[in-house]
Design a protein around this motif. Sequence first.
Motif, PDB file in Angstrom:
ATOM      1  N   ALA A 101       0.832  -1.206   0.000  1.00  0.00           N
ATOM      2  CA  ALA A 101       0.000   0.000   0.000  1.00  0.00           C
ATOM      3  C   ALA A 101       0.873   1.265   0.000  1.00  0.00           C
ATOM      4  O   ALA A 101       0.588   2.221  -0.723  1.00  0.00           O
ATOM      5  CB  ALA A 101      -0.925  -0.013   1.208  1.00  0.00           C
ATOM      6  N   ILE A 102       1.932   1.260   0.812  1.00  0.00           N
ATOM      7  CA  ILE A 102       2.799   2.448   0.883  1.00  0.00           C
ATOM      8  C   ILE A 102       3.523   2.661  -0.451  1.00  0.00           C
ATOM      9  O   ILE A 102       3.613   3.789  -0.933  1.00  0.00           O
ATOM     10  CB  ILE A 102       3.803   2.332   2.066  1.00  0.00           C
ATOM     11  CG1 ILE A 102       3.040   2.504   3.383  1.00  0.00           C
ATOM     12  CG2 ILE A 102       4.905   3.377   1.955  1.00  0.00           C
ATOM     13  CD1 ILE A 102       3.927   2.589   4.606  1.00  0.00           C
ATOM     14  N   SER A 103       4.013   1.576  -1.056  1.00  0.00           N
ATOM     15  CA  SER A 103       4.678   1.750  -2.356  1.00  0.00           C
ATOM     16  C   SER A 103       3.688   2.281  -3.385  1.00  0.00           C
ATOM     17  O   SER A 103       4.007   3.180  -4.164  1.00  0.00           O
ATOM     18  CB  SER A 103       5.252   0.450  -2.896  1.00  0.00           C
ATOM     19  OG  SER A 103       5.694  -0.375  -1.891  1.00  0.00           O
ATOM     20  N   ALA A 104       2.475   1.710  -3.403  1.00  0.00           N
ATOM     21  CA  ALA A 104       1.470   2.158  -4.373  1.00  0.00           C
ATOM     22  C   ALA A 104       1.185   3.646  -4.174  1.00  0.00           C
ATOM     23  O   ALA A 104       1.113   4.415  -5.143  1.00  0.00           O
ATOM     24  CB  ALA A 104       0.197   1.336  -4.227  1.00  0.00           C
ATOM     25  N   ASP A 105       1.058   4.064  -2.916  1.00  0.00           N
ATOM     26  CA  ASP A 105       0.842   5.478  -2.575  1.00  0.00           C
ATOM     27  C   ASP A 105       1.968   6.357  -3.099  1.00  0.00           C
ATOM     28  O   ASP A 105       1.738   7.404  -3.686  1.00  0.00           O
ATOM     29  CB  ASP A 105       0.880   5.628  -1.049  1.00  0.00           C
ATOM     30  CG  ASP A 105      -0.509   5.734  -0.472  1.00  0.00           C
ATOM     31  OD1 ASP A 105      -1.481   5.619  -1.243  1.00  0.00           O
ATOM     32  OD2 ASP A 105      -0.608   5.922   0.748  1.00  0.00           O
ATOM     33  N   PHE A 106       3.175   5.887  -2.834  1.00  0.00           N
ATOM     34  CA  PHE A 106       4.356   6.640  -3.246  1.00  0.00           C
ATOM     35  C   PHE A 106       4.372   6.813  -4.765  1.00  0.00           C
ATOM     36  O   PHE A 106       4.551   7.923  -5.271  1.00  0.00           O
ATOM     37  CB  PHE A 106       5.622   5.922  -2.761  1.00  0.00           C
ATOM     38  CG  PHE A 106       6.882   6.489  -3.341  1.00  0.00           C
ATOM     39  CD1 PHE A 106       7.328   7.751  -2.968  1.00  0.00           C
ATOM     40  CD2 PHE A 106       7.614   5.771  -4.282  1.00  0.00           C
ATOM     41  CE1 PHE A 106       8.493   8.295  -3.525  1.00  0.00           C
ATOM     42  CE2 PHE A 106       8.775   6.298  -4.842  1.00  0.00           C
ATOM     43  CZ  PHE A 106       9.211   7.561  -4.458  1.00  0.00           C
ATOM     44  N   TYR A 107       4.135   5.731  -5.487  1.00  0.00           N
ATOM     45  CA  TYR A 107       4.201   5.817  -6.948  1.00  0.00           C
ATOM     46  C   TYR A 107       3.061   6.651  -7.507  1.00  0.00           C
ATOM     47  O   TYR A 107       3.243   7.354  -8.487  1.00  0.00           O
ATOM     48  CB  TYR A 107       4.244   4.414  -7.568  1.00  0.00           C
ATOM     49  CG  TYR A 107       5.526   3.701  -7.190  1.00  0.00           C
ATOM     50  CD1 TYR A 107       6.762   4.307  -7.448  1.00  0.00           C
ATOM     51  CD2 TYR A 107       5.514   2.471  -6.554  1.00  0.00           C
ATOM     52  CE1 TYR A 107       7.944   3.683  -7.084  1.00  0.00           C
ATOM     53  CE2 TYR A 107       6.693   1.840  -6.185  1.00  0.00           C
ATOM     54  CZ  TYR A 107       7.904   2.450  -6.450  1.00  0.00           C
ATOM     55  OH  TYR A 107       9.071   1.846  -6.081  1.00  0.00           O
TER      56      TYR A 107
END
Lengths: 230, 230
Positions: free
Chosen positions: B115-121
């Motif tokens: 979820a955090i990576s998806a948010d970041f991207y």
Amino acid sequence: MTTVPSAAASRLADAGYRRFLTDLFGVMAYGELSAFERLSFDARFSPTLHDRTTLGRMAVAEFRHYELVSERLAGMGTDVETAMAPFQPAIDAYHQRTRPGDWYESLMKAYVNDAISADFYRTVADRLDPDTRELIGRIHEQEQGDVLLGRLRTALAEDPALGSRLALWGRRLVGEALIQTQRIGVEHSFLGELMRDGRGAQQDADAVAPLLSRLTANHSRRMHALGLTA
Amino acid sequence: MTTVPSAAASRLADAGYRRFLTDLFGVMAYGELSAFERLSFDARFSPTLHDRTTLGRMAVAEFRHYELVSERLAGMGTDVETAMAPFQPAIDAYHQRTRPGDWYESLMKAYVNDAISADFYRTVADRLDPDTRELIGRIHEQEQGDVLLGRLRTALAEDPALGSRLALWGRRLVGEALIQTQRIGVEHSFLGELMRDGRGAQQDADAVAPLLSRLTANHSRRMHALGLTA
């Protein structure tokens, strides 16, 4: 994906062969799944990022093999998890008793496992229907063994002291592998049935003995080829 | 496989953007490789063989993502290992400081990381060229997050006591993720450059601050959606 190939279909009508195939695919599936998990974890200890991704790629190949076998079981109407369950104790015990101490031991373990499984499948291949033989051929490509062998040779050339440690480790690996193979042979009739095929009634343990001695002899040859005392 | 898509080619002529992209792909590649290794190892502790293969399949997807990013770097004439190396300390530290105590913590970790990576991207997507955006879109499919979320919901429904433990664990995960993101922001200018884009000269750490607060807010929303106090 989940249809039974025609050539296997006739022999699959035979309940004994079906049971045998369920066991063979079950032990293969759990072996591949476990190899995937161990190999991908051990990859972290690789000396270089390059080695790490090489082992990672092999681990991914093991998972693909697991999926191939799993699809074949599904095509037979058999649940892969049910088929794997009986072989979990022996394979888990093998891995628990052979935890690599470092990356080189992990590399050696991958090589020995790969070679012993290939040997085993070669031994039983002519007792299988053509489709099963074809599936096993696809799973045991020569390529992976070659990559591992090449990497081991480089490591041994770079550090000659590694040789005696890996020779000892190789003996332990093959010893544990044989113990667990024998255990599978005793606990599940499928190995015995396979080896006894057309040679009359023998105890399962006796029927498995020639397989074990062949695996040992081939292992020794491979260790010698690596310059190690097996 | 290793050609640079045309739309990216013009912006790649800009040395600054190339450097930035090398860093972005480097951190992504190492993140995916590490996620693959951790996830496949943690899979072993799954309560059922079914969960084990589900996590295994996700781990394999992470490795495929690593390969996609690696090919893109190769197309830019950049060695993936060189690009990953600067980000190894921060990502390794994150994993060392967030070792899951059991399978449920490992499931939660996979969910939070995803979820955090998806948010970041999502945050940085509109500052990227279309081909890079397309690559990132392919890597961060919604599917994996949905599978993890569904499995977490089932686990929490089956064992209500799990909630308070996973809430605490979620806070720790996001805390460590933010610390390491900030570290990357301070040690490597690429994150600061990205966030500062068109907003004048700021210190890298200040430029990264709004990103961190957005990641925290989204994390809280997700924990609430799971019925957990974030």
